[in-house]
Structures are given as structure tokens and as C-alpha cells.
Write a protein that holds these residues in place. Structure first.
Motif, PDB file in Angstrom:
ATOM      1  N   ARG A  54       1.088  -1.258  -0.016  1.00  0.00           N
ATOM      2  CA  ARG A  54       0.081   0.047   0.022  1.00  0.00           C
ATOM      3  C   ARG A  54       0.791   1.192  -0.124  1.00  0.00           C
ATOM      4  O   ARG A  54       1.968   0.986   0.018  1.00  0.00           O
ATOM      5  N   ARG A  55       0.301   2.401  -0.158  1.00  0.00           N
ATOM      6  CA  ARG A  55       0.985   3.730  -0.160  1.00  0.00           C
ATOM      7  C   ARG A  55       1.765   3.891   0.959  1.00  0.00           C
ATOM      8  O   ARG A  55       2.899   4.342   1.127  1.00  0.00           O
ATOM      9  N   LEU A  56       1.185   3.463   2.196  1.00  0.00           N
ATOM     10  CA  LEU A  56       2.015   3.437   3.428  1.00  0.00           C
ATOM     11  C   LEU A  56       2.186   2.011   4.132  1.00  0.00           C
ATOM     12  O   LEU A  56       1.077   1.482   4.007  1.00  0.00           O
ATOM     13  N   LEU A  70       0.165   2.706  10.180  1.00  0.00           N
ATOM     14  CA  LEU A  70       0.920   4.152  10.952  1.00  0.00           C
ATOM     15  C   LEU A  70       0.012   5.112  11.398  1.00  0.00           C
ATOM     16  O   LEU A  70       0.444   5.809  12.264  1.00  0.00           O
ATOM     17  N   THR A  71      -1.023   5.493  10.594  1.00  0.00           N
ATOM     18  CA  THR A  71      -1.780   6.431  10.901  1.00  0.00           C
ATOM     19  C   THR A  71      -3.100   6.319  11.873  1.00  0.00           C
ATOM     20  O   THR A  71      -3.501   7.281  12.468  1.00  0.00           O
ATOM     21  N   THR A  72      -3.277   5.008  12.110  1.00  0.00           N
ATOM     22  CA  THR A  72      -4.271   4.769  13.505  1.00  0.00           C
ATOM     23  C   THR A  72      -4.251   5.324  14.514  1.00  0.00           C
ATOM     24  O   THR A  72      -3.034   5.190  14.955  1.00  0.00           O
ATOM     25  N   LEU A  83       1.713  12.258   3.652  1.00  0.00           N
ATOM     26  CA  LEU A  83       2.123  12.527   4.886  1.00  0.00           C
ATOM     27  C   LEU A  83       3.211  14.106   4.703  1.00  0.00           C
ATOM     28  O   LEU A  83       3.213  14.692   5.671  1.00  0.00           O
ATOM     29  N   ASP A  84       3.760  14.129   3.779  1.00  0.00           N
ATOM     30  CA  ASP A  84       4.754  15.235   3.824  1.00  0.00           C
ATOM     31  C   ASP A  84       3.652  16.553   3.505  1.00  0.00           C
ATOM     32  O   ASP A  84       4.420  17.704   4.184  1.00  0.00           O
TER      33      ASP A  84
END
Length: 288
Positions: A54-56, A70-72, A83-84
Motif C-alpha cells: 500500500r501507499r503507507l 501508521l496513521t491509526t 504525510l509530507d
């Protein structure tokens, strides 16, 4: 797919301007979220497979198979924005004297106004919650003040745009501010243009630790010059609100004031604002 203990290394020592790619920002976010290395949210095991389809990346626990994103649990959860751009928004918001408006952010990052406003609102709300999570301790000085957009020079009767506030500061032994807060005062706690005793009691109950002591409280009275440096935070906050946003209405005023106080308090604590606010945005406290 491979097994790893997932140590991205010394990414936290990187400068803010080095976080320009999605990969660098993902590594930085990993260190913020799991500073001691990966820990499974389900079984607390410390090893995982890194899935990169996936992208992340996703991290699948070796022991129980739980997949952790990562974002949860962060303000980025559910967002399609890269994210940038998120970390650029945090960097711009961390600027002590300026912050940034949604309109300026949308132009700088080439986002829709709605997306830019949502990003800043999530960051601002996280900063406000950080402030509310830590009651004021020690020796507390407070005074009342007001905010209006645009500027209004008060008279005996309050202006319809005016919002009364209580400004509080934790004082060092030398009388210097160590931490500040601003609380808007509900209209029920006004008597004409004066803030009544109920407002002070509400401030003590909601913003002060039970062991804290109120050492200075000139509510509805003239503030001597020697205290104005300590208690001038509202003047700076009001100038910021009107210069950066051309004024803020009553609905969101408290959240904006807490954002301002968060930046001031990070500075007073000697913490780098960008890293501290990034940490707040991942669901971790900056002051611990």
C-alpha cells in the motif's frame, strides 16, 4: 514481506526541512508512534512483518497476525492527504509568532480550502486537548481580559462582539510565567461588564490542580505594571488572531486560544515546537 524489529534509526534527529518525502515522513511517524520499537496494539508482541503493498506500510504482528497502520490513532487517520503535506502543515502551524490560516495553507500546498481547514482543525484540536489534559499546578496568578474581532475598545457596557476571558499563569519563585492558559467566560458568569466569582470558581475547578494555590487574582481591578509582563498573553493572542485570521468568532475561539497557549507553553518549557506538536498529533503527550 519480511520480518523486522523495525528500527528506522536516527530519523528523529533529522531537521524538519528534511521531511520532504512520503518515505521520510513515514519513518518519522513510526518513531513518534513507537519510540521504543514496534509494539502490537493487540498482544503487545514486539516483532512484525512490514507489508509494503500500500501507499503507507502496514505492520503485521508475527505472533497474532494483527495489522497495525501508521496513521491509526493519529490525526492523519482516514486522510488521503500525503504525510509530507501533513508534516508541512504542522511545521507551519508550529511557528511561534504566526501559525497559518487555512486559506494560506490551501494556496501553499495546493489543497482545497476544505481539506486545509480540516487539517488545521485536527492539529489545533489535538493541541487544545493537550492543554486541557494538564491542570495548572503550583502558584497561579489570574486576571480577566476580553477579546473582540475586530478590536473593540471596551467601555462600561460590553460590546456584542466581545468575549470575556480569564488568563492564568503558573509563576516561578521569581514571579516569571512557567505556563499559561486562557479560558473563555460564559455569558452566565458576567455581571454587566464584570466577571463574577462563579467564573473564578469555574476556572479553579476546570483548569487548576487541586493542590495549586491562587496567589494573585485582580479580577475586575486595575492590573499593576509589574504584573503586566506576566499576564500579557491575551494581548499577544488577540493580535495573532486578528492578524493571521482577521478575527475569530465565538464558536471556535476557545480552541484557537488553547492552540496559542500550547505554542507558548512549549516555548516556556524549552521544547522544540515542531517535534512536540508532531508528537501530540500521534496521540502522545508532549509534556511527559
Amino acid at each position: 514481506m519480511h520480518t523486522t524489529e523495525i528500527g528506522y534509526g536516527k530519523i528523529l534527529s533529522a531537521e524538519e526541512h528534511e521531511l520532504l518525502t512520503e518515505e521520510a515522513c513515514a519513518a518519522y511517524l513510526f518513531e513518534l508512534k513507537w519510540p521504543s520499537g514496534f509494539v502490537c496494539p493487540q498482544c503487545h508482541h514486539c516483532k512484525a512483518y512490514k507489508l509494503t503493498t500500500r501507499r503507507l506500510p502496514l505492520f503485521q504482528c508475527v505472533q497474532c497476525g494483527f495489522q497495525a497502520s501508521l496513521t491509526t490513532g493519529t490525526i492523519m487517520e482516514g486522510s488521503r492527504t500525503s504525510l509530507d503535506k501533513w508534516f508541512t502543515a504542522i511545521r507551519l502551524m508550529a511557528r511561534m509568532d504566526e501559525g497559518i490560516s487555512a486559506l494560506a495553507l490551501s494556496r501553499q500546498l495546493k489543497l482545497t480550502y476544505k481539506t486545509a481547514w480540516t487539517m488545521l482543525h485536527r492539529i489545533r484540536t489535538a493541541m487544545a486537548e493537550e492543554e486541557l489534559a494538564f491542570p495548572m499546578e503550583g502558584r497561579i496568578a489570574i486576571h480577566d481580559d476580553a477579546y473582540a474581532s475586530p478590536w473593540h475598545h471596551g467601555s462600561i457596557e460590553p460590546h456584542f462582539r466581545e468575549t470575556r476571558v480569564i488568563v492564568g499563569a503558573t509563576l516561578s519563585e521569581a514571579g516569571e510565567p512557567e505556563r499559561v492558559t486562557i479560558q473563555t467566560v460564559k455569558r452566565d458568569y458576567w455581571n454587566s461588564w464584570r466577571v463574577n466569582k462563579s467564573a473564578v470558581q469555574h476556572f479553579k475547578e476546570t483548569r487548576m490542580d487541586w493542590k495549586a494555590s491562587l496567589v494573585y487574582c485582580p479580577i475586575n481591578f486595575y492590573v499593576p505594571r509589574r504584573h503586566k509582563k506576566t499576564l500579557s498573553v491575551m494581548k499577544d493572542a488577540g493580535r495573532w488572531l486578528n492578524d493571521t485570521f482577521h478575527g475569530i468568532g465565538k464558536k471556535h475561539l476557545q480552541t484557537y486560544l488553547l492552540e496559542f497557549c500550547c505554542r507558548v507553553n512549549l516555548s516556556l518549557a524549552g521544547l522544540p515546537a515542531f517535534h512536540a506538536i508532531s508528537k501530540i498529533c500521534t496521540g502522545h503527550y508532549a509534556y511527559i
